[in-house]
Structures are given as C-alpha cells and as structure tokens.
Scaffold this motif. Structure first.
Motif, PDB file in Angstrom:
ATOM      1  N   GLU A  16       0.834  -1.209   0.000  1.00  0.00           N
ATOM      2  CA  GLU A  16       0.000   0.000   0.000  1.00  0.00           C
ATOM      3  C   GLU A  16       0.869   1.260   0.000  1.00  0.00           C
ATOM      4  OE1 GLU A  16      -2.402  -0.591   3.438  1.00  0.00           O
ATOM      5  OE2 GLU A  16      -3.974  -1.701   2.351  1.00  0.00           O
ATOM      6  N   ILE A  17       1.975   1.227   0.736  1.00  0.00           N
ATOM      7  CA  ILE A  17       2.885   2.378   0.762  1.00  0.00           C
ATOM      8  C   ILE A  17       3.615   2.499  -0.574  1.00  0.00           C
ATOM      9  CG2 ILE A  17       4.948   3.349   1.857  1.00  0.00           C
ATOM     10  CD1 ILE A  17       4.015   1.982   4.464  1.00  0.00           C
ATOM     11  N   LYS A  18       4.035   1.366  -1.119  1.00  0.00           N
ATOM     12  CA  LYS A  18       4.775   1.369  -2.385  1.00  0.00           C
ATOM     13  C   LYS A  18       3.927   1.923  -3.527  1.00  0.00           C
ATOM     14  CE  LYS A  18       8.009   0.480  -5.373  1.00  0.00           C
ATOM     15  NZ  LYS A  18       9.196   1.358  -5.468  1.00  0.00           N
ATOM     16  N   GLU A  19       2.632   1.686  -3.494  1.00  0.00           N
ATOM     17  CA  GLU A  19       1.737   2.212  -4.532  1.00  0.00           C
ATOM     18  C   GLU A  19       1.821   3.733  -4.635  1.00  0.00           C
ATOM     19  OE1 GLU A  19      -2.039  -0.812  -5.146  1.00  0.00           O
ATOM     20  OE2 GLU A  19      -2.150   0.747  -3.610  1.00  0.00           O
ATOM     21  N   LYS A  20       2.074   4.404  -3.520  1.00  0.00           N
ATOM     22  CA  LYS A  20       2.143   5.864  -3.501  1.00  0.00           C
ATOM     23  C   LYS A  20       3.486   6.383  -4.016  1.00  0.00           C
ATOM     24  CE  LYS A  20      -0.823   5.980   0.616  1.00  0.00           C
ATOM     25  NZ  LYS A  20      -0.886   6.366   2.055  1.00  0.00           N
ATOM     26  N   PRO A  22       5.737   4.858  -6.679  1.00  0.00           N
ATOM     27  CA  PRO A  22       6.115   3.830  -7.656  1.00  0.00           C
ATOM     28  C   PRO A  22       7.475   4.038  -8.309  1.00  0.00           C
ATOM     29  CG  PRO A  22       4.492   5.331  -8.597  1.00  0.00           C
ATOM     30  CD  PRO A  22       4.613   5.700  -7.151  1.00  0.00           C
ATOM     31  N   ASP A  23       7.953   5.289  -8.393  1.00  0.00           N
ATOM     32  CA  ASP A  23       9.182   5.556  -9.142  1.00  0.00           C
ATOM     33  C   ASP A  23      10.395   5.760  -8.245  1.00  0.00           C
ATOM     34  OD1 ASP A  23       8.257   7.918  -8.088  1.00  0.00           O
ATOM     35  OD2 ASP A  23       8.905   9.164  -9.774  1.00  0.00           O
ATOM     36  N   VAL A  24      10.319   5.331  -6.983  1.00  0.00           N
ATOM     37  CA  VAL A  24      11.455   5.467  -6.070  1.00  0.00           C
ATOM     38  C   VAL A  24      11.708   4.127  -5.401  1.00  0.00           C
ATOM     39  CG1 VAL A  24      10.852   7.883  -5.621  1.00  0.00           C
ATOM     40  CG2 VAL A  24      10.089   6.128  -4.038  1.00  0.00           C
ATOM     41  N   TYR A  25      12.911   3.965  -4.876  1.00  0.00           N
ATOM     42  CA  TYR A  25      13.237   2.766  -4.110  1.00  0.00           C
ATOM     43  C   TYR A  25      12.756   2.977  -2.673  1.00  0.00           C
ATOM     44  CZ  TYR A  25      16.169   1.342  -8.018  1.00  0.00           C
ATOM     45  OH  TYR A  25      16.612   0.970  -9.251  1.00  0.00           O
ATOM     46  N   LEU A  26      11.913   2.072  -2.188  1.00  0.00           N
ATOM     47  CA  LEU A  26      11.317   2.212  -0.860  1.00  0.00           C
ATOM     48  C   LEU A  26      12.148   1.459   0.172  1.00  0.00           C
ATOM     49  CD1 LEU A  26       8.951   3.228   0.868  1.00  0.00           C
ATOM     50  CD2 LEU A  26       7.754   1.092   0.323  1.00  0.00           C
ATOM     51  N   PHE A  27      12.772   2.225   1.094  1.00  0.00           N
ATOM     52  CA  PHE A  27      13.519   1.643   2.205  1.00  0.00           C
ATOM     53  C   PHE A  27      12.544   1.481   3.380  1.00  0.00           C
ATOM     54  CE2 PHE A  27      18.328   1.980   1.679  1.00  0.00           C
ATOM     55  CZ  PHE A  27      18.260   1.919   0.299  1.00  0.00           C
ATOM     56  N   TYR A  28      12.113   0.238   3.599  1.00  0.00           N
ATOM     57  CA  TYR A  28      11.031  -0.088   4.528  1.00  0.00           C
ATOM     58  C   TYR A  28      11.646  -0.602   5.825  1.00  0.00           C
ATOM     59  CZ  TYR A  28       6.707  -2.545   6.006  1.00  0.00           C
ATOM     60  OH  TYR A  28       5.592  -3.006   6.669  1.00  0.00           O
ATOM     61  N   ARG A  29      11.395   0.117   6.923  1.00  0.00           N
ATOM     62  CA  ARG A  29      12.045  -0.199   8.204  1.00  0.00           C
ATOM     63  C   ARG A  29      11.430  -1.435   8.851  1.00  0.00           C
ATOM     64  NH1 ARG A  29      14.920   3.000  11.895  1.00  0.00           N
ATOM     65  NH2 ARG A  29      15.761   1.641  13.520  1.00  0.00           N
ATOM     66  N   LEU A  30      12.294  -2.418   9.122  1.00  0.00           N
ATOM     67  CA  LEU A  30      11.922  -3.615   9.865  1.00  0.00           C
ATOM     68  C   LEU A  30      12.972  -3.828  10.944  1.00  0.00           C
ATOM     69  CD1 LEU A  30      10.737  -6.349   7.305  1.00  0.00           C
ATOM     70  CD2 LEU A  30       9.404  -5.320   9.141  1.00  0.00           C
ATOM     71  N   GLY A  31      12.647  -3.455  12.173  1.00  0.00           N
ATOM     72  CA  GLY A  31      13.610  -3.605  13.257  1.00  0.00           C
ATOM     73  C   GLY A  31      14.842  -2.756  13.019  1.00  0.00           C
ATOM     74  N   ASP A  32      16.006  -3.401  12.985  1.00  0.00           N
ATOM     75  CA  ASP A  32      17.263  -2.684  12.799  1.00  0.00           C
ATOM     76  C   ASP A  32      17.698  -2.601  11.341  1.00  0.00           C
ATOM     77  OD1 ASP A  32      17.529  -2.197  15.486  1.00  0.00           O
ATOM     78  OD2 ASP A  32      18.681  -4.014  15.877  1.00  0.00           O
ATOM     79  N   HIS A  85      19.186   7.976  -8.796  1.00  0.00           N
ATOM     80  CA  HIS A  85      17.963   7.325  -8.332  1.00  0.00           C
ATOM     81  C   HIS A  85      17.322   8.131  -7.204  1.00  0.00           C
ATOM     82  CE1 HIS A  85      19.045   3.867 -10.747  1.00  0.00           C
ATOM     83  NE2 HIS A  85      20.231   3.814 -10.164  1.00  0.00           N
ATOM     84  N   LYS A  86      16.102   7.723  -6.812  1.00  0.00           N
ATOM     85  CA  LYS A  86      15.383   8.374  -5.717  1.00  0.00           C
ATOM     86  C   LYS A  86      15.051   7.334  -4.659  1.00  0.00           C
ATOM     87  CE  LYS A  86      13.215  11.367  -9.186  1.00  0.00           C
ATOM     88  NZ  LYS A  86      11.941  11.786  -9.817  1.00  0.00           N
ATOM     89  N   VAL A  87      15.027   7.773  -3.393  1.00  0.00           N
ATOM     90  CA  VAL A  87      14.820   6.854  -2.275  1.00  0.00           C
ATOM     91  C   VAL A  87      13.765   7.418  -1.336  1.00  0.00           C
ATOM     92  CG1 VAL A  87      15.883   5.807  -0.242  1.00  0.00           C
ATOM     93  CG2 VAL A  87      17.179   5.950  -2.386  1.00  0.00           C
ATOM     94  N   ALA A  88      12.796   6.570  -0.953  1.00  0.00           N
ATOM     95  CA  ALA A  88      11.798   6.940   0.051  1.00  0.00           C
ATOM     96  C   ALA A  88      12.126   6.212   1.348  1.00  0.00           C
ATOM     97  CB  ALA A  88      10.401   6.573  -0.425  1.00  0.00           C
TER      98      ALA A  88
END
Length: 872
Positions: A16-20, A22-32, A85-88
């Motif tokens: 759901e977050i990635k859908e918003k 789409p054109d960036v690399y999503l760094f998704y926090r999981l713990g450390d 590139h772009k990073v979220a």
C-alpha cells in the motif's frame, strides 16, 4: 504490482505504501534494518552489490528481498542518489511496545538528487540545485533552489536553448516539470544533459502557506513556477523548510552570458584533459578559505557582472586588500576558522543538526568580531560599509550555545553527555545521581572483594543484564549462595546480583534514562531557539562568503602580478598590453611565458590570426576571453595594462567535437555553434572562432569562413578573433576596413621549426604543417615522403600557373580580357565592373571569357560575387 490478498498484513502494508511511491526505491524499516522487496530488491541488490534473498522461501511465489542495517544505511542511500535514483525512507511511527497489531509505518522523507541534505555526500564548494520549469504560452518560467543553503531564485526564459544554458551553467542535478507537460523537452534534457527528471503538480495549493517565500517577487506571473517547486519540496521532505530564503527575481541579461560550448572550450570549471578542476580558471581563482566562499566564487564565475558600478566596487575592495598585506593575512586566518554557516543553518531548520554542529556554529560566530576589527583597521573605503553592516555576530546564539553545550560532545544526540553541568537544575540532579551511583558501585566492588576474599571480583554492566557481579569459576566456592543470586553463566565465570545492587541499579538506570531524555529535549529546544535566527545567519554567511571571494582575488592578483582593468564607456575598444593566459602561466611555473598585446582599437573589430598549429593561436584567443571574464567578476587581470569594454555575451567555436547522442557530425556541431553565435551576438559581444570550415571540403570551408567573417564584420560589429589556416582569407583586409591581419611568429632553424609564441602584424607566410607533424614525432620516413609530395604539389601548381600564362598570351582574347592579362586581381575586378553592361547576356559573356583557371579559389569566389551583384 503483486496482489495484496496473497500476502501477510505486513506485506500488504508495504504494498500500500509502495503504490504511492512507484518511481522510487522504498527503504522499509523492519527492526534494525531497511528492507526492499520485489523489483526494488532485485535492482538495488545489483546496483549496491548486496545479497539478494527472498521472503516466504517455502511458498510458491517467493518475494525477492534485500536489506541494509539502519545505522549504516546513509552510505547506501548516497550511492543510489549519486547514480540518479530516488529513495523513500519508510519508518516506524509508533512504539512497537504500544502498537496494537501491525506497527504503523509512513514515508518520512523522499531523497532525490536535487534534495540531498546530507552534506557529507555533497561537495562543500558546490551547490546542489534543483530547478522547476513551467511553460506558459511562449515562454518558460524558471526557478531553482539549493535545499542545503536555502537559496531560492526565479526568472523567465524565452527559448528551450536558454533553459538548457541555465541548467548547464547552474549544474542543476534535478529538473521538475508539471505533470504531463513538455514530454519531448523532458526527454531531450534527460538524453543530452543527463539530468534527473521529476514531475510535480499544483494540486492542494490552497493548503500551502507559500506567501512569505514569494513576498519579494514583485512579478506575480512568476508565482506558478515557485509554487510548483515549493510544493514538490514540501511533499518530498515532509518537514520544516524555514531556512528557505524569500525568492529572488533575476534577469539573465543582467550578467555576462556564455553557453556550454564557451564554458567547455575556455575550461572555466572542468578541464578538457581529465574532467577535473585542476587546470581550469576556477582552479586558479579559488583561494577561498570557507566552503560558502568557494560556492559564491563558482556563482560569480558562472555569472560575471555587466554593471560597471558593481564591478568597480569589487575592484576597489580588492585594491584595499592588496595594499594591506598584513591585515589580509589576519583576515584569511580568521576566515579559516569559520565553518559553513549556510549549511549549518539549513540543518538547524531541517532538524538534523547535532551538538557538534552547534559548537561549529558558536566557534564561527566568535570569529565575526575579529573580522570587523580587521576591516576597520584597514581604514577601508565606503565600499566596505554595506559588508560591515551585515557582519552580525548573532551574540545571543553564540552565548546560548556556549552556556549549554559541552565543548566536545558526542555525535549521537540521544546518548547524553551533551549539556553542560549548571545549565539545567533537574538535569544536574540526574547527573549527580548517576555520578554518586557509579561511585557507590565502585565502593561496593571493593567491599565485596574484601568480604569474599576474591581479589579479581568485578562489577560490570551490559544493556541486557544490567549491573552484575562477576566471579571466575575458580572462586565460585567462595560465594555465599544465600546473598548472591545467579544471573548468567559464562564459560570461565559466573555472574550474580544482590538485593542492594538491584536497588541501586534501578536508581542509576532511571537517572540515566531520564538524563538522556532530558538532554535530547534541551538540545531540541536550543535548536528551536537557533532556528529563530536563521535569516540573520544566512545574511552573515553571504557577507562572509563575499569577503572570502574578494580576499581570494587579492591574493592571486598580488601573487601573479595582475593589474586593475579600466573599462570603456564610450566605445568597445580593447587594449591589452603584455597579456597572458592566467591558467597556462600558472601551470608553466618557472618557465618563461611569452606575453602578447591584444589591440582592437581605432576601428578594428576583427583580428584574423594565421600561423602554424601548436604556435599559440588558441591560447591567445582564450586568454582574451578569460581576461574579460575575470575583469567582469571584479578581479584584477593578467596583463601589464588592460582597457576593456563591458561585454554582454561571449561565444566560442573552438576545437573539433561531434555529438554522437544528438546524431550530429563534427562539422554539424561546428556550424550549429557558429549559427548560435551569429544569431544571438550583438555589437557588445566577444566572438572567438577557431578554424571555421575545416570540417568540410577546402573550397566549401573557405567560402563559409569568408562569408562568416563578412557577416560579423558588416552586420554584427562584434569584437572578433578569427584564427584560420586558409591563407587566402588574408586578402580580406583590403576590402574589410575593420579587419586586421596578425600572425604567430615561427622560424626554421636547421630544418627545425621554432615557435616564437609572439603575435606579429600581418599574415603568416605558410602553415608549416609538415614541420608540426615532425614535432609531433611522426616517423622520419613518413615526414620525408610528405615533404616530397608537398614539393611536387607546389611545383605542379607553379607549372599550371605558367602554362595558363603562356596560353593566355598565345590565344587572342576579347578586349575585356586582354586588358586584364597583366593586371592584378583587384584591377581585373575593377575592369569587369567598368566594361560590363547591366544585361544578362553581357554578364554571361564576361563570365565565359574570364580566365577562371588563372585565379585562386578566393579570387574566383570574389569574381563570382561581383558578377552576381551586377545581375542584381
């Protein structure tokens, strides 16, 4: 996008977050860790050389996955940004201990090449600009900002070419367009300039408070492009942008203009040899001591002035600094101690400043009174007045930081040891409890050693087990099991606790936890107080940067014996006595540089330069352009005497270069750049043309070269240096009154060519092409063969001339031709004009009877031109 119904709640949240985004690399926090999934994982693993694993390994559809530790993620992000590139960044935004069900996560920032705030990944002496372009009717609105410094500017441009020129001069890292606008232009910029393209919108404009940033912009028609840029920044950064300065409106015509070809050919900031700064004009001029001074110097170089008053003001200050060597030395020493105030202010507003940054800010502010004292001690002229007014020490901030922050605080802002004792009563209580508690533990360790008789008993601490008493296995039998409670068993030791140790541990840890939390709270509060003074800090930064640039000019002017230029107001005359190429002179060091005059006075607009290759023609042309740029920046110049006009544009056509991406040959690039000069040059421009026409057949090239010279001479009237190997062009001075021939001296000694590197009046006698080839090291047998062929060709031409002369004497010709038999070319043309009738038949007859084979190519072209004029 994968179907959400097949995934766990966590993966559904990710999708759901990635859908918003789409054109960036999503760094998704999981713990450390920051994790990436699906295509993001596949691509980033390859780019960063990470191990690609998978989630749901036992499922039919495995999910590609890779990750990086959160504490070291910045360097991976920096690499991606540098590659365009772009990073979220997606963080956990609630405490996992308090969360019910899935921990809530949100994107807290989108980092793009134009919005980098991590100054460790940005060159300290370069700006990091992002621009917005918005087409309105037949013009382009253009705005740009550096998020690290807060600079914000806006203008309007007329053509795509002007947009490209501005993007290149500013080294824009990212350009923003309105969604679905100018798609072809976007692609062209991406292909030709390699700039990252982004799209934004003007939606929800009413929800944004942008008025304060537009208040200084009197032309409201420029507002839309500012809105486009600012909304994009707010949507990607998601935090305070209080450091952005009110938009400053500017006109490109208020500065000396030159395109990318001039920037490249003159090697202003990038060396043609290896792409580095060394060997460029910027390399020569940059003796700045601060990062912000270095950035301002680059801005001055990209946009020299055309306002004589402003130029003279800078030159006046440079003169004062040259005359006060000792004071200038003190000034540079003081500047060396000043950190990057602009970017420090930016980090304060952004909320990323740490305690060490604040100490740097304090130390920098403490240098300002020294600057004021040094400037006053020089009895400086009134030009210093405006600078002195802006030298604001911001004393209240320096005092606050001095009272609050430890002199050598840690990098972390959450681990304490930041705030000084005495700044806050409650914090002092916590620190006292911690100190006394640790003293009590030290005393307990000594006491327990005495009670147990275990001399190596020790009390330690770790985050998992807290405080413990450690006893080696050999001494375990000495421990009283009734009082000691086992906490942990190690290979060679046992760890225990006691009731009194537990009690004290609770007090100490509570004090440490509360102390760290309070220190962080106090640091944030101090940061907010500093934020209120950002505008003052930015004004101070600008004036310090300007002083830094001017002292840099003074240093190089004195070091290399430059002189103050004089500026014409009544004419465009140029007179340089003993002029030098500043960069070549510096590179040569101990070698003797041969200076040359440049004289474009007394009605001379065009210098036609001939001479052998490698003799210095291009250097001579470039040194004039660099002298002009330096003068209009407000710097002294490399010559014995300099009288210059103020130019509006510089155009260069130097060197052979094709455009493979654009599908243009070397000759097409040459003609395109030439056309650009002819289209936009004015009588106040400077043109440098080197070997125009050499990319095509000899006669074609010669005809074009002559026509271009005529066009510049007759229609534009710009000051022009035109170097050529077409010696036939040197007769142009006979009919173009504002053209003068000069050449580079060269002599042959014992078959060896010696360059004099000195400009002399008149045309060169020959090109010395074979001799230059010999200097380049071509094989002797090849050089010998080339010399033989050259002799044969010259003999053949001489015999052809004699044969035609004999033929003309033995064959009766009509009167019109007999009269010309022994006449010069000019006399022939004159006789043609006197004897021909204004009828087509007579012109054709005259052309038929003329001795065409007895004329050089240039003479034939002149004859054809004369006949054509008669027909008209």
């Amino acid at each position: 996008m994968p179907q959400k119904t097949k995934h766990t709640p966590m993966m559904i949240q990710y999708l759901e977050i990635k859908e918003k985004y789409p054109d960036v690399y999503l760094f998704y926090r999981l713990g450390d860790f920051y994790e990436l999934f699906f295509n993001d994982a596949i691509e980033v693993a390859q780019i960063l050389e990470l191990t690609l694993t998978s989630r749901n390994k036992n499922a039919e559809e495995q999910i590609p996955m890779c990750g990086v530790p959160h504490h070291s993620a910045q360097r991976y992000i920096d690499t991606l940004i540098e590659l365009g590139h772009k990073v979220a960044i997606c963080e956990q935004v609630e405490d996992p201990k308090l969360a019910k069900g899935m921990v809530k996560r949100e994107v807290v920032q989108v980092i793009t090449p134009g919005t980098v705030m991590n100054t460790s990944s940005v060159d300290a002496k370069e700006n990091n600009y992002i621009a917005a372009v918005l087409k309105v009717e037949q013009e382009y609105l253009f705005s740009y900002t550096d998020l690290t410094t807060g600079e914000l500017k806006v203008t309007r441009l007329s053509t795509e070419q002007e947009v490209k020129t501005e993007l290149q001069s500013l080294k824009i890292k990212e350009v923003l367009f309105k969604v679905d606008q100018e798609k072809n232009f976007q692609q062209k910029l991406a292909d030709e300039l390699g700039i990252v393209i982004s799209e934004g919108s003007l939606e929800n404009l009413e929800d944004k408070d942008l008025n304060s940033l537009k208040e200084n912009c009197s032309n409201k028609s420029l507002y839309p492009v500012l809105d486009l840029l600012l909304i994009y920044l707010m949507n990607t950064q998601m935090r305070s942008l209080d450091h952005l300065q009110p938009a400053e409106e500017y006109e490109t015509s208020h500065y000396l203009i030159y395109g990318q070809e001039a920037r490249r050919n003159l090697e202003l900031t990038i060396s043609l040899r290896d792409g580095s700064k060394k060997g460029t004009l910027l390399w020569l001029l940059d003796e700045t001591k601060t990062a912000m001074g270095g950035r301002m110097l680059r801005q001055w170089l990209e946009k020299p002035l055309i306002s004589k008053m402003t130029i003279e003001n800078r030159l006046n200050i440079v003169g004062v600094l040259i005359d006060h060597f000792f004071e200038r030395t003190d000034l540079t020493d003081t500047l060396t101690s000043i950190y990057d105030l602009e970017r420090l202010a930016g980090r304060v507003a952004f909320g990323t400043v740490n305690a060490r940054d604040l100490i740097q800010l304090k130390n920098s502010l403490n240098q300002v009174p020294n600057l004021i004292h040094i400037i006053n001690s020089m009895n400086a002229s009134h030009e210093w007045d405006s600078l002195l007014k802006e030298l604001d020490p911001v004393e209240e901030i320096a005092s606050l930081i001095d009272q609050a922050i430890e002199e050598e605080p840690p990098l972390s802002i959450t681990d304490g040891e930041i705030i000084k004792v005495g700044f806050h009563d409650k914090l002092d209580e916590y620190k006292d409890a911690m100190v006394n508690g640790k003293r009590w533990i030290a005393n307990l360790e000594a006491k327990e050693r005495e009670i147990t008789g275990v001399k190596n008993l020790k009390i330690g601490f770790n985050k998992v087990f807290g405080y413990y008493i450690e006893v080696t296995k050999a001494n375990v039998d000495k421990i009283d099991d009734a009082r000691y409670q086992r906490k942990q068993t190690l290979t060679n030791a046992e760890r225990y606790s006691t009731p009194e140790l537990k009690e004290k541990e609770s007090l100490i840890l509570e004090a440490e936890e509360k102390s760290k939390a309070l220190e962080y709270e106090l640091l944030v509060n101090i940061r907010e107080q500093v934020k209120h003074h950002i505008k003052r800090l930015q004004k101070l930064a600008r004036v310090v940067a300007e002083i830094d640039c001017l002292q840099s000019f003074a240093f190089i002017s004195e070091t290399y014996n430059y002189v103050r230029p004089e500026f014409n107001t009544a004419s465009q005359d140029i007179l340089l006595k003993e002029g030098r190429h500043p960069v070549v002179e510096k590179v040569m060091r101990e070698q003797v540089y041969v200076p040359n005059d440049v004289n474009l006075e007394e009605g001379t607009d065009v210098l036609l330069i001939t001479g052998p290759n490698m003799s210095g023609k291009s250097t001579y042309m470039r040194q004039l352009a660099l002298t002009v740029i330096m003068a209009q920046m407000g710097c002294y110049v490399p010559s014995q005497y300099a009288k210059l006009p103020i130019f509006d544009r510089i155009f260069t056509r130097i060197g052979a270069m094709d455009d493979l991406i654009g599908g243009q040959s070397t000759f097409m690039v040459e003609m395109t750049e030439t056309n650009n000069a002819l289209e936009y040059a004015t009588s106040k421009s400077l043109l440098l043309f080197d070997e125009i026409g050499r990319g095509t057949a000899t006669y074609d090239g010669m005809a074009l070269a002559e026509a271009i010279i005529e066009y510049v001479h007759n229609k534009i009237g710009a000051k022009t240096l035109f170097s050529t190997h077409y010696h036939e062009l040197t007769v142009l001075d006979q009919r173009l009154p504002k053209l003068k021939n000069i050449h580079v001296g060269a002599v042959e000694e014992n078959g060896r060519l010696v360059f004099l590197h000195k400009m002399l009046d008149g045309p060169a006698d020959k090109s010395y092409g074979v001799q230059v080839a010999k200097l380049a090291g071509l094989p002797d047998t090849l050089i010998g063969r080339a010399s033989d062929i050259l002799s044969q060709l010259e003999q053949k031409e001489e015999n052809l001339f004699k044969n035609k002369e004999i033929e003309s004497q033995s064959t009766p010709e009509p009167a019109i031709n007999l009269e010309m038999e022994n006449s010069s070319v000019d006399e022939q043309l004159s006789l043609f004009g006197a004897q021909m009738q204004e009828t087509e038949g007579n012109v054709i007859e005259a052309l038929r009877k003329a001795n065409i084979l007895n004329l050089t190519p240039l003479e034939a072209i002149n004859l054809l031109n004369e006949l054509q004029n008669k027909l008209k």
